[in-house]
Design a protein around this motif. Structure first.
Motif, short mmCIF file in Angstrom:
data_model
loop_
_atom_site.label_atom_id
_atom_site.label_comp_id
_atom_site.label_asym_id
_atom_site.label_seq_id
_atom_site.Cartn_x
_atom_site.Cartn_y
_atom_site.Cartn_z
N LEU A 3 0.78 -1.51 -0.28
CA LEU A 3 -0.07 0.35 0.03
C LEU A 3 0.95 1.21 -0.08
CD1 LEU A 3 -2.75 -1.14 2.40
CD2 LEU A 3 -2.84 -0.72 0.37
N ARG A 4 1.94 0.96 -1.11
CA ARG A 4 2.18 2.10 -1.20
C ARG A 4 2.04 3.55 -2.05
NH1 ARG A 4 8.04 -1.34 -3.27
NH2 ARG A 4 6.40 -1.79 -4.92
N ARG A 5 1.40 3.13 -2.19
CA ARG A 5 0.53 5.12 -3.56
C ARG A 5 0.05 5.66 -2.23
NH1 ARG A 5 -3.65 3.24 -7.86
NH2 ARG A 5 -1.62 2.83 -8.89
N GLY A 6 0.28 6.99 -2.17
CA GLY A 6 0.05 7.99 -0.96
C GLY A 6 -0.33 7.43 0.28
N HIS A 7 1.17 6.89 0.54
CA HIS A 7 2.42 6.63 1.69
C HIS A 7 0.70 6.12 2.40
CE1 HIS A 7 5.21 8.53 -0.02
NE2 HIS A 7 4.06 10.00 -0.15
N MET A 8 -0.53 5.10 1.86
CA MET A 8 -0.92 4.77 2.95
C MET A 8 -0.39 3.45 3.48
SD MET A 8 -3.86 4.11 4.20
CE MET A 8 -5.02 5.38 2.61
N GLY A 9 0.53 2.65 3.24
CA GLY A 9 1.47 1.95 4.38
C GLY A 9 1.82 2.36 4.99
N MET A 10 2.57 3.54 4.82
CA MET A 10 3.45 3.99 5.93
C MET A 10 2.04 4.12 7.73
SD MET A 10 6.85 5.65 4.75
CE MET A 10 5.62 6.79 3.69
N MET A 11 0.94 5.14 6.86
CA MET A 11 -0.18 5.86 8.01
C MET A 11 -0.41 4.71 8.39
SD MET A 11 -2.43 8.92 5.60
CE MET A 11 -2.52 7.37 4.04
N ILE A 12 -0.24 3.68 7.88
CA ILE A 12 -1.29 1.87 8.73
C ILE A 12 0.01 1.45 9.86
CG2 ILE A 12 -2.04 0.20 8.73
CD1 ILE A 12 -3.27 0.05 5.77
N ALA A 13 0.60 1.80 9.72
CA ALA A 13 1.70 1.24 10.24
C ALA A 13 2.07 1.99 11.45
CB ALA A 13 3.55 1.02 9.33
N PHE A 14 2.50 3.42 11.60
CA PHE A 14 2.26 4.67 12.20
C PHE A 14 1.20 4.62 12.86
CE2 PHE A 14 5.86 6.51 9.27
CZ PHE A 14 7.18 6.81 10.76
N ALA A 15 0.50 4.57 11.92
CA ALA A 15 -1.47 4.31 13.28
C ALA A 15 -1.10 2.78 14.28
CB ALA A 15 -2.47 4.40 11.95
N GLY A 16 -1.00 2.17 13.71
CA GLY A 16 -0.93 0.61 14.51
C GLY A 16 0.23 1.02 15.97
N PHE A 17 1.74 1.57 15.54
CA PHE A 17 2.19 1.87 16.38
C PHE A 17 1.70 2.47 17.74
CE2 PHE A 17 6.07 4.94 17.66
CZ PHE A 17 6.20 4.47 19.14
N VAL A 18 0.96 3.14 17.72
CA VAL A 18 0.53 4.51 17.73
C VAL A 18 -0.11 3.81 18.88
CG1 VAL A 18 -1.07 6.81 18.46
CG2 VAL A 18 1.22 6.57 16.82
N ILE A 19 -1.23 3.51 18.32
CA ILE A 19 -2.59 2.70 19.34
C ILE A 19 -1.65 1.50 20.42
CG2 ILE A 19 -3.95 0.80 19.13
CD1 ILE A 19 -4.76 1.85 16.76
N VAL A 20 -0.41 0.25 19.22
CA VAL A 20 0.47 -0.17 20.68
C VAL A 20 0.95 0.95 21.87
CG1 VAL A 20 2.42 -1.57 20.90
CG2 VAL A 20 0.33 -1.78 18.98
N LEU A 21 1.82 1.49 21.29
CA LEU A 21 2.56 2.58 22.83
C LEU A 21 1.43 2.75 23.34
CD1 LEU A 21 5.61 3.79 22.87
CD2 LEU A 21 4.53 5.54 21.92
N ILE A 22 0.20 3.88 22.97
CA ILE A 22 -0.61 3.92 23.86
C ILE A 22 -1.48 2.79 25.02
CG2 ILE A 22 -3.14 5.02 24.42
CD1 ILE A 22 -2.52 6.02 22.11
#
Length: 331
Positions: A46-65
């Protein structure tokens, strides 16, 4: 490319946090693998529009919280040598330390601990010594600060993980919320003799610091504030940010009212003596570092002293910095 690298790193950390610290029990391995595979797949496809990175960083934030919400506790089934936490009462120059640990060892795992109340007069505080223990890798060590109260003896403080029954230290687990932090306040015949006389393959060295009594007093009182804080409000140990060496560095900097000087040898603390030597923070006697370290090795002397009431005196005899306790200007 940099963002992708960061995304991969935080994804791996989050998967590890799920594995070590999640409440999923026997399913934690499956959940961690699913998380890792899902996030890496998103990054790959999911590299178009950086969707993959947004999903990865969102998942990280959820786990971090969720990870940050895990609270430490002082109410657990602790190993006998961690059963109690020290606390201190300070009345002017008079300090009373409760739960002062004094264990008598038969073997490393077979011991009896006495939890004592000891009093000290700050006017008798002469200086501070640093024990450094090496085992295995020359890059990793364990420092213990010992405060010299002259005829009243020494107060050794070892910053460690507080282990539950059956729990042992793991360098990898130390980066997660597996251990609470403890400041063990003890007799040198306990915390030092354990390492020289009973544990295998631990080599202990002693160095006299150049800190003046006024500075040592500030450091000692800062230590006691931390001891009291942990007695009331437990904290997590972290191998990177909240460990035996970073806490010493922070406390010393605060006592001197300066910003802590960053140095890679604070993290790879097996090179701590090299850093202190360069900064003039330990008494050298004009020796090169290799010779200073060699004469500072105390294992043989500690085994000879063993249970002697003069243990602390014997392990210091003939070593650089211990001919007398007169110290010079504050650092």
């Amino acid at each position: 490319m940099l963002a992708i690298i960061v995304a991969v790193l935080v994804t791996v950390w989050a998967a590890a946090a799920i594995y070590f610290d999640s409440p999923f029990g026997s399913l934690r391995t499956v959940v961690a693998i699913l998380y890792l595979v899902t996030m890496l797949t998103a990054l790959s496809f999911l590299r178009r529009g950086h969707m993959g990175m947004m999903i990865a960083f969102a998942g990280f934030v959820i786990v971090l919280i969720a990870w940050l919400s895990i609270k430490p506790s002082n109410d657990r089934n602790w190993e006998p040598d961690n059963a109690k936490t020290a606390f201190a009462e300070i009345n002017g120059d008079h300090v009373t330390i409760h739960n002062f640990r004094n264990c008598d060892y038969r073997t490393e795992k077979d011991y009896t601990c006495q939890w004592e109340v000891r009093s000290f007069d700050l006017a008798n505080l002469r200086g501070a010594d640093l024990f450094i223990t090496w085992w295995g890798s020359p890059w990793i060590a364990h420092p213990i600060v010992s405060f010299d109260f002259g005829e009243q003896g020494h107060v050794a403080m070892s910053i460690e993980t507080r282990n539950e029954v059956g729990q042992s230290y793991s360098a990898i687990r130390g980066f997660f919320r597996q251990y609470t932090l403890i400041y063990i306040v003890s007799d040198e015949r306990d915390v030092i003799r354990l390492r020289t006389n009973y544990r295998k393959d631990e080599e202990v060295h002693i160095f006299r610091t150049t800190a003046s009594p006024p500075l040592v007093r500030k450091i000692f009182l800062d230590y006691l504030q931390r001891v009291n804080s942990l007695h009331e409000r437990p904290e997590w140990y972290n191998a990177l940010t909240d460990n035996c060496t970073t806490n010493i560095a922070v406390t010393t900097a605060e006592a001197r009212n300066i910003r802590m000087r960053l140095d890679w040898r604070i993290l790879l603390n097996g090179k701590m003596d090299e850093m202190l030597y360069e900064r003039g923070a330990i008494v050298t006697g004009g020796l090169p570092l290799s010779a200073l370290r060699e004469q500072a090795h105390i294992n043989a002397a500690a085994r000879g002293a063993d249970q002697s009431p003069d243990f602390s005196k014997i392990i210091r005899e003939g070593r650089v910095g211990f001919a007398n306790n007169t110290l010079s200007s504050e650092r």
